[in-house]
Design a protein around this motif. Structure first.
Motif, mmCIF file in Angstrom:
data_model
loop_
_atom_site.group_PDB
_atom_site.id
_atom_site.type_symbol
_atom_site.label_atom_id
_atom_site.label_comp_id
_atom_site.label_asym_id
_atom_site.label_seq_id
_atom_site.Cartn_x
_atom_site.Cartn_y
_atom_site.Cartn_z
ATOM 1 N N LEU A 1 -5.276 46.969 5.821
ATOM 2 C CA LEU A 1 -4.025 46.809 5.086
ATOM 3 C C LEU A 1 -3.553 48.147 4.514
ATOM 4 O O LEU A 1 -2.367 48.466 4.553
ATOM 5 N N THR A 2 -4.492 48.946 3.999
ATOM 6 C CA THR A 2 -4.139 50.267 3.480
ATOM 7 C C THR A 2 -3.563 51.121 4.598
ATOM 8 O O THR A 2 -2.557 51.816 4.424
ATOM 9 N N GLU A 3 -4.202 51.049 5.740
ATOM 10 C CA GLU A 3 -3.757 51.820 6.903
ATOM 11 C C GLU A 3 -2.347 51.402 7.327
ATOM 12 O O GLU A 3 -1.488 52.242 7.581
ATOM 13 N N PHE A 4 -2.106 50.092 7.377
ATOM 14 C CA PHE A 4 -0.803 49.567 7.773
ATOM 15 C C PHE A 4 0.276 50.018 6.782
ATOM 16 O O PHE A 4 1.377 50.402 7.175
ATOM 17 N N LEU A 5 -0.067 49.963 5.499
ATOM 18 C CA LEU A 5 0.898 50.347 4.463
ATOM 19 C C LEU A 5 1.259 51.827 4.630
ATOM 20 O O LEU A 5 2.422 52.213 4.570
ATOM 21 N N PHE B 1 6.120 46.027 6.135
ATOM 22 C CA PHE B 1 4.678 45.873 5.898
ATOM 23 C C PHE B 1 4.336 44.391 5.785
ATOM 24 O O PHE B 1 3.375 43.903 6.389
ATOM 25 N N ARG B 2 5.152 43.680 5.039
ATOM 26 C CA ARG B 2 4.932 42.257 4.828
ATOM 27 C C ARG B 2 4.994 41.495 6.154
ATOM 28 O O ARG B 2 4.179 40.608 6.418
ATOM 29 N N HIS B 3 5.969 41.866 6.967
ATOM 30 C CA HIS B 3 6.102 41.205 8.265
ATOM 31 C C HIS B 3 4.848 41.433 9.114
ATOM 32 O O HIS B 3 4.347 40.540 9.776
ATOM 33 N N ARG B 4 4.374 42.685 9.044
ATOM 34 C CA ARG B 4 3.232 43.053 9.871
ATOM 35 C C ARG B 4 1.971 42.284 9.483
ATOM 36 O O ARG B 4 1.140 41.969 10.324
ATOM 37 N N MET B 5 1.806 42.030 8.191
ATOM 38 C CA MET B 5 0.609 41.301 7.767
ATOM 39 C C MET B 5 0.920 39.823 7.504
ATOM 40 O O MET B 5 0.160 39.132 6.850
ATOM 41 N N ASP B 6 2.040 39.348 8.064
ATOM 42 C CA ASP B 6 2.437 37.960 7.842
ATOM 43 C C ASP B 6 1.473 37.023 8.564
ATOM 44 O O ASP B 6 1.476 36.940 9.789
ATOM 45 N N THR B 7 0.665 36.319 7.789
ATOM 46 C CA THR B 7 -0.357 35.461 8.399
ATOM 47 C C THR B 7 0.265 34.274 9.134
ATOM 48 O O THR B 7 -0.407 33.646 9.948
#
Lengths: 334, 334
Positions: free
Chosen positions: A237-241, B265-271
């Motif tokens: 997640l840190t990397e993605f951010l 970022f939110r989209h990318r980690m959207d479960t």
């Protein structure tokens, strides 16, 4: 001597620690020459509050624990644990080989009365503060009795560090109902229900970070997977951010503006502050630092050891266990 | 009918799905009145591509699976699975009671040849793409043979969805060395080494998100804890990030500026995009959506079912298992 960086991390961390805690003395255990060279490079000297205790051997990070225990009787970790045993030191902190540290600590210090096997416990950040999670990898297979003992140990640690007389205990499971889980977990649930601990019931993986309970009990296999999965996810997640903020020059500009917020977020989720893992259940305090720890992370492991040494966590475990033994002996009292 | 929101989520998700996939037809299974009311509220009608199949009962989210199986023969999930069994539907998607769905699917569809028990598998986002992780909670205790079967099933699913003939398989453990872990995991490692699968070796919790391997195999207890711990951590980190951006009016202003970055970022980690969990090893395709899924999340579970149905994952599992049986019968071939 241990960890990925040896004295390059442990010595500066010790110097920082000495400054922060004027009431505490530090003994650096390991190869005298290496430690002296590191001290010299840092313009530091030994003195009444900082001394070197020479140990001629070093346990390698990948050395089989039983071999280290058998062959390296003058290893830095063995000698440091001996200092705890003899009472010369109140606690031992190591970034070395976890298996060897656990095997040596168990062999030299022995376990407290009523504790079959020590466990690795850690305070983890949660949405409501911190929770103590154990076992994190020392015991792959656990009996219900061992899980109960972990609960006693975790309660004592959490209670001592947080001045909480009755920390709540949760049993890590895959559902909140009593019927969930395998036979071992179900039997452990029965033991915990009948105990004098403040047993909340089953908790699930997401409850760890929700902070549903103060102490989360599980076998070392499950705990280790939960811990390392968390490490991996936090890293991703840190990397993605970071990637999102580096996608264009415009976004980099936004990153500069948002820097104070991002930095305080980063500080808040800084795992270095939770670096110290306690080897609980021994007749002495041993704290394990992550092998890859930097100076600040190792410093926090030393803080953890200090807090444990000042809080009387060992006598708390012994008390509960002897209370448990008394209770078992007198069925009317249960 | 299932999940926390029933038809309020499943019906609009189905309508969205119909629009996105003009080649696919949808059968809505459940209480006819409830479904019709929901369709009416959405200004939608049944037709050649969307029909209702009435089922008079609903399995409650907390109903014991065996009772649901025994007593509710006309439940929406039972009837939907019957449609898969009869060939009227290519796949079933449900947000209902996981245990009941698994028990019913197993009873109605039966397992594929060579598969003792079905497993729950999910694609998880990693730093290198996605990985398939199984079992996520269907099987609390697993034999080495079952772990091997999970590896076959996971490889078939990952391979079919990603057009990868030899996905790499990792065995979730608490260390990378062969000697680590409990007896079951060690024995499973031996089976995997001797198999025709592309076995990488042991992986640890952090390897899941690192994307070290394409398929991660574990028992359902460990997998469920890893999954739910991840959910909890992701939620905590998102909450912390939000809190940091809401601490002052100045920071809120920064949040507005950083919004496009935060949203991507939110989209990318959207479960929600990873909502569909496959009940693998059955003679039919059944996909489980999270009970708390919203319209978009349920839509993605339907996408998962469609991809599975189009990719021939079941025949891939059967092929590997029959190859395995042949190999076992002929020791010279191993």
């Amino acid at each position: 001597m241990g960890g990925d960086h040896g004295t390059h991390v442990t010595v500066p961390a010790a110097l920082k620690f000495l400054k922060a805690h004027p009431e505490v003395n530090v003994v650096l255990v390991g190869l005298q020459d290496a430690i002296e060279a590191e001290l010299k490079a840092r313009h530091a000297k030994t003195g009444p509050r900082l001394r070197i205790h020479h140990a001629s051997e070093v346990v390698a990070m990948d050395e089989p624990p039983q071999l280290a225990l058998k062959n390296k009787k003058d290893s830095s970790m063995r000698v440091a644990i001996n200092l705890v045993k003899s009472g010369e030191a109140h606690a031992c902190v190591s970034a070395g080989n976890t298996g060897a540290l656990m095997a040596t600590a168990r062999f030299v210090l022995k376990t407290l009365a009523g504790i079959e096997r020590p466990a690795i416990a850690k305070l983890m950040p949660t949405m409501r503060g911190t929770s103590c999670v154990l076992d994190l990898g020392a015991n792959v297979d656990c009996s219900p009795e061992q899980l109960y003992q972990f609960a006693v140990m975790g309660s004592a640690l959490y209670g001592a560090l947080n001045h909480n007389e009755r920390p709540s205990v949760g049993l890590l499971n895959i559902g909140s109902e009593d019927i969930k889980g395998n036979e071992t977990v179900k039997a452990a649930g029965e033991l915990l229900k009948a105990s004098r601990l403040n047993f909340y019931g089953n908790v699930e993986g997401n409850d760890i970070y929700k902070g549903t309970v103060d102490v989360v009990v599980c076998d070392g296999f499950t705990g280790n997977v939960a811990l390392k999965t968390s490490e991996g996810l936090a890293k991703m997640l840190t990397e993605f951010l970071k990637e999102e903020f580096f996608k264009s020059w415009w976004r980099k500009l936004i990153a500069v503006v948002a820097m104070p917020v991002l930095m305080s977020f980063r500080h808040r989720m800084d795992t270095r502050r939770y670096n110290g893992a306690s080897l609980l259940g021994l007749r002495g305090i041993v704290v394990k630092s992550h092998g890859g720890a930097d100076k600040l992370a190792f410093y926090y492991a030393m803080e953890q050891a200090l807090e444990e040494a000042s809080s009387g966590v060992l006598s708390k475990i012994s008390e509960t266990m002897s209370g448990h033994a008394a209770a078992s002996a007198d069925p009317l009292e249960i």
